[in-house]
Scaffold this active site. Structure first.
Site, PDB file in Angstrom:
ATOM      1  N   GLU A 139      -8.076  -3.245  -3.305  1.00 10.78           N
ATOM      2  CA  GLU A 139      -8.350  -2.653  -2.048  1.00 10.78           C
ATOM      3  C   GLU A 139      -7.938  -1.191  -1.900  1.00 10.78           C
ATOM      4  OE1 GLU A 139      -5.937  -5.026   0.667  1.00 10.78           O
ATOM      5  OE2 GLU A 139      -7.381  -6.319   0.898  1.00 10.78           O
ATOM      6  N   ASP A 157      -6.795 -14.669   1.092  1.00  9.93           N
ATOM      7  CA  ASP A 157      -5.827 -13.852   1.739  1.00  9.93           C
ATOM      8  C   ASP A 157      -5.090 -14.436   3.102  1.00  9.93           C
ATOM      9  OD1 ASP A 157      -4.514 -11.712   2.497  1.00  9.93           O
ATOM     10  OD2 ASP A 157      -6.057 -10.649   3.062  1.00  9.93           O
ATOM     11  N   GLU A 207       3.718 -15.419  -3.501  1.00 13.93           N
ATOM     12  CA  GLU A 207       3.824 -14.787  -2.402  1.00 13.93           C
ATOM     13  C   GLU A 207       3.427 -15.542  -0.982  1.00 13.93           C
ATOM     14  OE1 GLU A 207       2.398 -10.380  -2.612  1.00 13.93           O
ATOM     15  OE2 GLU A 207       1.496 -10.669  -0.893  1.00 13.93           O
ATOM     16  N   ASN A 262       0.850  -1.112  -0.118  1.00 13.60           N
ATOM     17  CA  ASN A 262       0.033   0.033  -0.004  1.00 13.60           C
ATOM     18  C   ASN A 262       0.871   1.357   0.102  1.00 13.60           C
ATOM     19  OD1 ASN A 262      -2.317  -1.395   0.070  1.00 13.60           O
ATOM     20  ND2 ASN A 262      -2.099  -1.728   2.255  1.00 13.60           N
ATOM     21  N   LYS A 317      -0.599 -14.705  -4.222  1.00 11.80           N
ATOM     22  CA  LYS A 317      -0.423 -15.329  -2.966  1.00 11.80           C
ATOM     23  C   LYS A 317      -0.766 -16.734  -2.803  1.00 11.80           C
ATOM     24  CE  LYS A 317      -1.896 -11.054  -0.221  1.00 11.80           C
ATOM     25  NZ  LYS A 317      -2.844 -10.711   0.885  1.00 11.80           N
ATOM     26  N   ARG A 353     -15.125 -13.926  -4.392  1.00 10.81           N
ATOM     27  CA  ARG A 353     -13.916 -13.423  -4.237  1.00 10.81           C
ATOM     28  C   ARG A 353     -12.525 -14.374  -4.724  1.00 10.81           C
ATOM     29  NH1 ARG A 353     -11.237 -10.399   1.185  1.00 10.81           N
ATOM     30  NH2 ARG A 353      -8.965 -10.761   0.442  1.00 10.81           N
ATOM     31  N   HIS A 398     -11.396 -16.907   7.153  1.00  4.92           N
ATOM     32  CA  HIS A 398     -11.991 -15.627   7.090  1.00  4.92           C
ATOM     33  C   HIS A 398     -12.984 -15.471   8.121  1.00  4.92           C
ATOM     34  CE1 HIS A 398     -12.040 -11.696   6.258  1.00  4.92           C
ATOM     35  NE2 HIS A 398     -11.041 -11.709   5.035  1.00  4.92           N
ATOM     36  N   ARG A 449       1.374  -7.439  -8.579  1.00  2.00           N
ATOM     37  CA  ARG A 449       0.589  -8.549  -7.749  1.00  2.00           C
ATOM     38  C   ARG A 449      -0.864  -8.891  -8.390  1.00  2.00           C
ATOM     39  NH1 ARG A 449      -0.698  -6.751  -2.455  1.00  2.00           N
ATOM     40  NH2 ARG A 449      -0.174  -8.508  -1.367  1.00  2.00           N
ATOM     41  N   TRP A 504     -15.680  -8.747   3.321  1.00  5.08           N
ATOM     42  CA  TRP A 504     -14.531  -8.677   4.377  1.00  5.08           C
ATOM     43  C   TRP A 504     -15.525  -9.220   5.603  1.00  5.08           C
ATOM     44  CZ3 TRP A 504     -12.822  -2.709   3.950  1.00  5.08           C
ATOM     45  CH2 TRP A 504     -11.834  -2.656   3.133  1.00  5.08           C
ATOM     46  N   GLU A 547      -0.565 -12.381  10.076  1.00  5.98           N
ATOM     47  CA  GLU A 547      -1.911 -11.852  10.131  1.00  5.98           C
ATOM     48  C   GLU A 547      -2.564 -12.925   9.837  1.00  5.98           C
ATOM     49  OE1 GLU A 547      -3.034  -9.614   6.523  1.00  5.98           O
ATOM     50  OE2 GLU A 547      -4.588  -8.923   7.099  1.00  5.98           O
TER      51      GLU A 547
END
Ligand code: BDP
Length: 724
Positions: free
Chosen positions: A311, A385, A407, A230, A380, A356, A541, A344, A563, A413
């Site tokens: 994002e 995620d 990745e 970011n 990823k 998603r 998630h 990415r 989310w 996290e």
């Protein structure tokens, strides 16, 4: 004179004192180089190594000299000098093929031909009557990796009488990605603040940068993207570039290239242009000039890592262009200098009604063949995620004309952050060994990543770093093992986690067989344990919102549906799980048929992925003989039990571990045990509302109803403002 003397003594005493203060604080990572305890081994080595001779001189060869002298002198507990001549006494001779006549002469031709870039050979040879250990490579970086490899062998106590090693890295770009912000914070960082001191660079060059580069070089990492994905365009301002250049100057001696993240809208923010449209000539020129400016300061600059149209980050789609247009524009600016773009694939859109898990594939696969040669797509490991466990990303194998980079997450996290002991290497290994069936059986993810499946010259693996200003670098001491394992697997994605853990345990803690075995066991079992108490059977998630710490299966009220937790677990009166078969989102259709067939039938789908791919009735009988509900309860409880076992295992080797590090790990394990119970209680009481079934009597009943667990706000995560 006397005052000077006194000052000297004070400094000396303080020096010794500070060494004691930081005695076993973990700062030295796996590069401890303490005296080899076993006399026999030490004497054996000692007889074979009396000096180190480096045939040549350069920045990196000087590093090699320093590292070998330091490491071997420490291990043998006597000063091993740098020789002026290679002849007088048995020792180590180091050099680069074509630059060193000794090396050219010593290495058999057939062996020399096997060496590739950055690879090395270590072997014994007789020269002028003495036996020497030769470290030979085609380039200096190879020599550096060879030196660290030899040190690792000595640290691990292996026989060196008849050394015969030849290794080439299987993956070309082996990078850490630091999600570090220019204000010193680290996104998803749980080990303090950023180690890059933007305030004091370039004048003040922290010793930590050297130790950081050493640690990376010792495990073969050859690049670091030092800024957050970011991204902040400010890093392109000349003053920041000078600061970055000072870091690159340190890294260079250890073969680590510096990379920056490029904010796609930088031409607007840093250049004052009105657009960042990649097809606009003024935009292209701005990037070319900026890249030229960077290479003036950092001649070996690696290139850009880019998060675009993801994002909320700006990207080419804002101008009606696609990812290839964006990546290629940057690639063209970098190509004359040999730089690369890591673009990415972590993209998903709220406006998109599609699952998603399918979105990145949909956006990228049609672009296969359209990217420049110096572009890699960084994917990823899974399509959501960094969950404790995900199915592999469907893009692996699906873009044969484009090098795909891995990745992985090294930071934690979604995985207990700074407190939980979770050996990620098993997760890396599981993903790398998964067969995509892209070109028939045996098309593992590892083969996609190392470029061998489709014959790519460029290949790469990135790990989102877990380090910060914590004295021991990673906050959680066992997090060092994740950094270590990532580097080892990036070098060779076919290594086994168990071997890696044993190496790490020996170098970091103790050679005692029980300690080594126990530490490797703890690391080896802990990933599965974490999956059990957080997201068993393919759940994903369902963490607390935003910070992603602790359980939050009830989360439903977020700015975007994808989310929330309810989007992913889909619990209802009938059952649990996300139907990704043809009757649901059909995400499974993105995989190759032989991969797909393993998962599409609810009766045959491996349990670890059941709820990832299926919505399963609560009373559905699983292969274990349990109903889904009972299995879910059993898994959560098993996770809790296993954390208790981790505690017991650690306690069982207390005698082999210094007090400081023992207590450090013990306290974290206690937190982990409490939190595993929290996970079990919160999730079972939440899901029970839907299953309407009893929690088996053999499992501790949650002490409270679900409403209580919902009130347990977790306000302590780094970057989260504490609130009442
Ligand atoms: C997610 C993180 C977010 C990152 C994003 C990414 O929550 O902070 O920016 O990934 O990878 O895991 O870009």
């Amino acid at each position: 004179m006397r005052i000077q003397h006194l000052l000297f003594s004070v400094v000396l005493v303080l020096g010794i004192f500070s060494i004691n203060l930081h005695g076993e604080d973990g700062y030295r990572l796996w590069l401890r180089y303490d005296k080899i305890e076993k006399d026999e081994t030490r004497e054996k080595y000692s007889n074979q190594i009396n000096q180190i001779y480096i045939d040549g001189e350069s920045l990196i060869l000087n590093t090699v000299a320093k590292e070998l002298v330091r490491g071997i002198s420490g291990l043998l507990d006597r000063n091993i000098p740098l020789g002026k001549k290679p002849v007088s006494t048995p020792g180590i001779i180091v050099g680069v093929l074509g630059q060193s006549a000794i090396i050219d002469h010593a290495i058999p031709k057939a062996e020399a031909e096997k060496l590739g870039p950055e690879g090395f050979a270590i072997f014994k040879t007789k020269r002028t009557g003495e036996n020497h250990i030769i470290i030979a490579a085609k380039d200096e970086k190879g020599v550096l990796y060879g030196a660290f490899h030899l040190l690792r062998l000595l640290q691990s106590g292996v026989e060196i009488e008849a050394l015969q090693v030849l290794e080439n890295p299987k993956v070309k770009l082996r990078l850490l990605n630091h999600w570090d912000n220019l204000d010193g914070t680290v996104e998803r960082g749980y080990a303090g603040f950023s180690i890059w001191n933007w305030h004091q660079l370039p004048q003040y060059v922290d010793r930590r940068y050297v130790d950081y580069a050493r640690a990376n070089a010792s495990i073969g990492i050859n690049g670091a993207a030092v800024t957050n994905v970011n991204a902040n365009a400010l890093v392109f301002r000349p003053d920041y570039l000078k600061k970055a250049a000072a870091l690159a100057d340190v890294f260079r001696a250890y073969g680590v290239k510096l990379y920056l993240t490029a904010r796609f809208s930088a031409p607007i923010e840093a250049g004052g242009l009105e657009t960042a449209d990649p097809l606009d000539p003024a935009v292209q020129d701005w990037w070319k000039n900026k890249v030229n400016e960077i290479y003036e300061l950092i001649p070996d600059f690696g290139g850009f890592l880019v998060k675009a149209n993801s994002e909320g980050q700006p990207g080419p789609q804002q101008y009606g262009r696609n990812h290839a247009d964006g990546a290629n524009m940057l690639a063209d600016a970098l190509a004359p200098h040999g730089g690369i773009v890591m673009w990415r694939a972590f993209v998903y859109s709220n406006e998109e009604p599609e699952d998603r898990a399918k979105q990145a594939y949909n956006e990228f696969v049609p672009l296969d063949g359209q990217f420049r040669e110096n572009v890699l797509i960084q994917v990823k490991n899974g399509p959501i995620d960094f969950q404790p466990r995900e199915a592999i990303h469907p893009m692996f194998g699906a873009m044969p004309k484009t090098p795909l980079m891995m990745e992985f997450q090294i930071t934690k996290e979604y995985l207990g952050q700074g407190t939980h002991l979770v050996g990620l290497s098993n997760m890396y290994e599981e993903v790398l060994q998964t067969d995509t069936y892209a070109r028939g059986e045996g098309s593992t993810v590892a083969k996609v990543i190392d470029g061998s499946l489709d014959g790519h010259a460029l290949s790469g693996m990135a790990g989102v770093s877990n380090i910060g200003t914590a004295r021991n670098w990673t906050g959680n001491l066992f997090g060092q093992a994740d950094w270590y394992a990532f580097g080892r697997l990036a070098w060779n994605p076919y290594l086994s986690s168990d071997e890696i853990f044993k190496e790490w345990a020996k170098m970091t803690f103790s050679h005692h067989p029980l300690a080594v075995k126990t530490i490797a066991d703890m690391l080896g079992s802990s990933h599965e344990t974490c999956v059990r108490y957080m997201t068993p059977l393919g759940l994903h998630h369902i963490m607390g919102p935003g910070h992603h710490y602790g359980p939050g299966p009830w989360v439903s009220d977020m700015p975007r549906a994808d989310w929330t937790s309810v989007y992913y677990h889909r619990a209802d009166k009938e059952g649990l799980g996300f139907d990704r078969t043809a009757s649901g989102s059909d995400a499974l259709s993105q995989y190759f048929p032989d991969f797909r067939h393993q998962f599409e039938n609810i009766d045959e789908c491996p349990l670890p992925f059941l709820l990832w791919f299926h919505h399963v009735p609560w009373n559905y009988k699983l292969s274990t003989g349990n109903s889904l509900w009972k299995e879910l309860c059993t898994q959560y409880q098993q996770g809790v039990i296993e954390v208790g076992q981790l505690k017991g295992k650690w306690k069982s080797i207390e005698a082999f571990i210094d007090q400081e590090r023992f207590d450090h790990v013990r306290m974290h394990l206690e937190i982990q045990e409490r939190e595993a119970q929290w996970w079990r209680n919160a999730c079972l009481s939440y899901f029970q509302q839907f299953s309407n079934m009893e929690i088996p009597a053999s499992i501790p009943q949650p002490e409270h109803g679900v409403e209580y667990y919902k009130t347990l706000i977790y306000p302590y995560a780094p970057g989260i403002r504490p609130r009442w």
